[in-house]
Scaffold this motif. Structure first.
Motif, PDB file in Angstrom:
ATOM      1  N   PHE A   1       0.845  -1.193   0.000  1.00 52.85           N
ATOM      2  CA  PHE A   1       0.000   0.000   0.000  1.00 52.85           C
ATOM      3  C   PHE A   1       0.883   1.247   0.000  1.00 52.85           C
ATOM      4  CE2 PHE A   1      -4.200  -1.540   2.180  1.00 52.85           C
ATOM      5  CZ  PHE A   1      -4.404  -2.428   1.150  1.00 52.85           C
ATOM      6  N   ARG A   2       0.261   2.354  -0.276  1.00 49.71           N
ATOM      7  CA  ARG A   2       0.934   3.648  -0.175  1.00 49.71           C
ATOM      8  C   ARG A   2      -0.017   4.620   0.506  1.00 49.71           C
ATOM      9  NH1 ARG A   2       4.462   0.830  -1.206  1.00 49.71           N
ATOM     10  NH2 ARG A   2       6.130   1.006  -2.776  1.00 49.71           N
ATOM     11  N   CYS A   3      -0.439   4.279   1.716  1.00 51.88           N
ATOM     12  CA  CYS A   3      -1.397   5.152   2.400  1.00 51.88           C
ATOM     13  C   CYS A   3      -0.776   6.537   2.543  1.00 51.88           C
ATOM     14  CB  CYS A   3      -1.725   4.598   3.776  1.00 51.88           C
ATOM     15  SG  CYS A   3      -2.281   2.887   3.729  1.00 51.88           S
ATOM     16  N   PRO A   4      -1.448   7.567   2.064  1.00 56.16           N
ATOM     17  CA  PRO A   4      -0.851   8.910   2.101  1.00 56.16           C
ATOM     18  C   PRO A   4      -0.463   9.337   3.517  1.00 56.16           C
ATOM     19  CG  PRO A   4      -2.859   8.875   0.783  1.00 56.16           C
ATOM     20  CD  PRO A   4      -2.790   7.552   1.461  1.00 56.16           C
ATOM     21  N   PHE A   5      -1.212   8.810   4.519  1.00 58.67           N
ATOM     22  CA  PHE A   5      -0.984   9.229   5.912  1.00 58.67           C
ATOM     23  C   PHE A   5      -0.058   8.275   6.663  1.00 58.67           C
ATOM     24  CE2 PHE A   5      -5.005   7.052   5.168  1.00 58.67           C
ATOM     25  CZ  PHE A   5      -4.809   5.883   5.890  1.00 58.67           C
ATOM     26  N   CYS A   6       0.651   7.416   5.937  1.00 63.82           N
ATOM     27  CA  CYS A   6       1.523   6.427   6.587  1.00 63.82           C
ATOM     28  C   CYS A   6       2.638   7.111   7.377  1.00 63.82           C
ATOM     29  CB  CYS A   6       2.131   5.521   5.526  1.00 63.82           C
ATOM     30  SG  CYS A   6       3.263   4.293   6.199  1.00 63.82           S
ATOM     31  N   TYR A   7       2.827   6.649   8.622  1.00 64.93           N
ATOM     32  CA  TYR A   7       3.856   7.229   9.496  1.00 64.93           C
ATOM     33  C   TYR A   7       5.238   6.621   9.264  1.00 64.93           C
ATOM     34  CZ  TYR A   7      -0.297   8.442  12.287  1.00 64.93           C
ATOM     35  OH  TYR A   7      -1.508   8.914  12.710  1.00 64.93           O
TER      36      TYR A   7
ATOM     37  N   LEU B   1       9.877   2.734   5.640  1.00 64.40           N
ATOM     38  CA  LEU B   1       9.694   1.283   5.497  1.00 64.40           C
ATOM     39  C   LEU B   1       8.956   0.939   4.207  1.00 64.40           C
ATOM     40  CD1 LEU B   1       8.503   0.406   9.099  1.00 64.40           C
ATOM     41  CD2 LEU B   1      10.758   0.014   8.125  1.00 64.40           C
ATOM     42  N   VAL B   2       8.466   1.955   3.531  1.00 67.48           N
ATOM     43  CA  VAL B   2       7.508   1.724   2.444  1.00 67.48           C
ATOM     44  C   VAL B   2       8.008   2.236   1.095  1.00 67.48           C
ATOM     45  CG1 VAL B   2       5.180   2.332   1.640  1.00 67.48           C
ATOM     46  CG2 VAL B   2       5.550   1.775   4.052  1.00 67.48           C
ATOM     47  N   VAL B   3       8.511   3.449   1.077  1.00 68.11           N
ATOM     48  CA  VAL B   3       8.831   4.099  -0.206  1.00 68.11           C
ATOM     49  C   VAL B   3      10.337   4.074  -0.435  1.00 68.11           C
ATOM     50  CG1 VAL B   3       8.629   6.219  -1.542  1.00 68.11           C
ATOM     51  CG2 VAL B   3       6.854   5.615   0.117  1.00 68.11           C
TER      52      VAL B   3
ATOM     53  N   THR C   1       5.200  -5.782  12.928  1.00 69.82           N
ATOM     54  CA  THR C   1       4.471  -4.757  12.202  1.00 69.82           C
ATOM     55  C   THR C   1       5.273  -4.355  10.976  1.00 69.82           C
ATOM     56  OG1 THR C   1       3.262  -2.669  12.500  1.00 69.82           O
ATOM     57  CG2 THR C   1       5.412  -2.817  13.545  1.00 69.82           C
ATOM     58  N   GLY C   2       4.832  -3.315  10.285  1.00 71.25           N
ATOM     59  CA  GLY C   2       5.565  -2.996   9.063  1.00 71.25           C
ATOM     60  C   GLY C   2       5.559  -1.517   8.774  1.00 71.25           C
ATOM     61  N   GLY C   3       5.530  -1.275   7.441  1.00 68.51           N
ATOM     62  CA  GLY C   3       5.375  -2.175   6.318  1.00 68.51           C
ATOM     63  C   GLY C   3       4.200  -3.151   6.473  1.00 68.51           C
ATOM     64  N   GLU C   4       4.208  -4.151   5.636  1.00 66.97           N
ATOM     65  CA  GLU C   4       3.170  -5.168   5.704  1.00 66.97           C
ATOM     66  C   GLU C   4       3.828  -6.537   5.875  1.00 66.97           C
ATOM     67  OE1 GLU C   4       0.065  -5.348   6.294  1.00 66.97           O
ATOM     68  OE2 GLU C   4       0.180  -7.506   6.059  1.00 66.97           O
TER      69      GLU C   4
ATOM     70  N   THR D   1      -1.548  -5.971  10.451  1.00 65.23           N
ATOM     71  CA  THR D   1      -1.662  -6.255   9.016  1.00 65.23           C
ATOM     72  C   THR D   1      -2.675  -5.346   8.343  1.00 65.23           C
ATOM     73  OG1 THR D   1      -2.151  -7.974   7.374  1.00 65.23           O
ATOM     74  CG2 THR D   1      -3.363  -8.107   9.437  1.00 65.23           C
ATOM     75  N   ASN D   2      -2.480  -5.138   7.040  1.00 70.22           N
ATOM     76  CA  ASN D   2      -3.499  -4.419   6.265  1.00 70.22           C
ATOM     77  C   ASN D   2      -4.517  -5.389   5.659  1.00 70.22           C
ATOM     78  OD1 ASN D   2      -2.310  -5.465   3.908  1.00 70.22           O
ATOM     79  ND2 ASN D   2      -1.171  -3.593   3.464  1.00 70.22           N
ATOM     80  N   GLY D   3      -4.348  -6.673   5.911  1.00 67.27           N
ATOM     81  CA  GLY D   3      -5.359  -7.665   5.545  1.00 67.27           C
ATOM     82  C   GLY D   3      -5.325  -8.132   4.105  1.00 67.27           C
TER      83      GLY D   3
HETATM   84  S1  SF4 Z   1       2.716   0.432   6.357  1.00 63.76           S
HETATM   85 FE1  SF4 Z   1       0.517   0.514   6.818  1.00 63.76          FE
HETATM   86  S2  SF4 Z   1       0.019   2.699   6.773  1.00 63.76           S
HETATM   87 FE2  SF4 Z   1       2.004   2.445   5.735  1.00 63.76          FE
HETATM   88  S3  SF4 Z   1       1.520   2.239   3.546  1.00 63.76           S
HETATM   89 FE3  SF4 Z   1       1.604   0.175   4.419  1.00 63.76          FE
HETATM   90  S4  SF4 Z   1      -0.508  -0.303   5.007  1.00 63.76           S
HETATM   91 FE4  SF4 Z   1      -0.380   1.901   4.695  1.00 63.76          FE
END
Ligand code: SF4
Length: 252
Positions: free
Chosen positions: A29-35, A39-41, A93-96, A121-123
């Motif tokens: 995912f790329r949730c705009p509000f990710c803290y 870990l993601v981008v 936790t993550g990330g996913e 998890t994001n499921g």
């Molecule tokens: S780590 Fe969680 S909040 Fe961040 S982009 Fe992934 S699902 Fe979204």
């Protein structure tokens, strides 16, 4: 496991347990509000997008780009052994985390040391959740409900994910282990009416936490940083709406 970070102590993240938190690298995912953009981008400190890569490529990419001083899996288990008797549990936790094919083996090693496991998890990977249940490799599960179903594509861009998310909800509501659903309330994305749409997705569930968005931190969408957060009144109004669908709807 590709470990993106470790928080050695937390009293907040696993209800009633003294825990450490291990952050896995990468998310679909790329949730705009990710803290946790790091870990993601990839351009914000993450590794190559691991979901375009094979397992071997992920490991290679990670070994090339892993910031100095970041934990290897071996170092993580040395840490866990040193905390025997001082920690009750590990939060993964993550990330996913469920996107890592070696999650079950990683969890089994943690369980073998006597720790409980909470999974965030994001499921989007119900198959992995099922494997963890079948192996008794998880003791508590927290799943995000990102928004109303018709808004999920703002986070995923992939329609198929919604079916997987619904499967995960059904499995988790089955109650194999204690669980919670949780939603980050972001003024730009979460309207009060959305509570009904999300509530319908998890109708009959035990616990739903509505989490107030924090904007005073680094986020995936820089435009959201330092923007307004929801008021107490809005949060309470949403909580009352949420109670129509779940046994406990709480604010944090
Ligand atoms: S780590 Fe969680 S909040 Fe961040 S982009 Fe992934 S699902 Fe979204």
């Amino acid at each position: 496991m590709i470990i993106g970070g470790l928080q050695k102590f937390s009293l907040l993240d696993y209800p009633g347990q003294v825990a450490a938190i291990v952050f896995t690298q990468g998310c679909n995912f790329r949730c705009p509000f990710c803290y946790n953009p790091m870990l993601v981008v990839p351009s914000m400190g993450g590794t190559k997008d691991i979901f375009e890569s094979s397992s071997e490529e992920i490991q290679k990419s990670y070994s090339q780009f892993r910031p100095q001083g970041q934990l290897s899996e071996d170092d993580f288990f040395v840490f866990l052994k040193s905390r025997a008797g001082k920690l009750d549990a590990i939060v993964i936790t993550g990330g996913e985390p469920t996107l890592h094919p070696d999650l079950t083996g990683f969890a089994a090693r943690i369980k073998a040391l006597g720790y409980k496991i909470k999974l965030d998890t994001n499921g989007t990977n119900p198959e992995m959740i099922e494997k963890l249940f079948l192996g008794n490799l998880v003791d508590y599960i927290a799943m995000d409900i990102k928004g109303a179903p018709e808004k999920y594509s703002r986070f995923t861009g992939d329609k198929d994910d919604l079916d997987k998310i619904r499967k995960s909800i059904i499995m988790i509501k089955g109650g194999r282990v204690p669980y919670e659903f949780r939603t980050t309330v972001v003024p730009a994305f979460t309207q009060t009416e959305d509570i009904d749409r999300m509530g319908g997705m998890i109708d009959g569930a035990e616990t739903w936490w509505l989490q107030r968005f924090k904007s005073d931190t680094s986020l995936i969408d820089k435009d959201l940083e330092n923007t307004d957060i929801p008021s107490d009144e809005t949060m309470e109004e949403m909580r009352c709406r949420g109670l129509k669908y779940v046994k406990n709807c709480r604010l944090r």
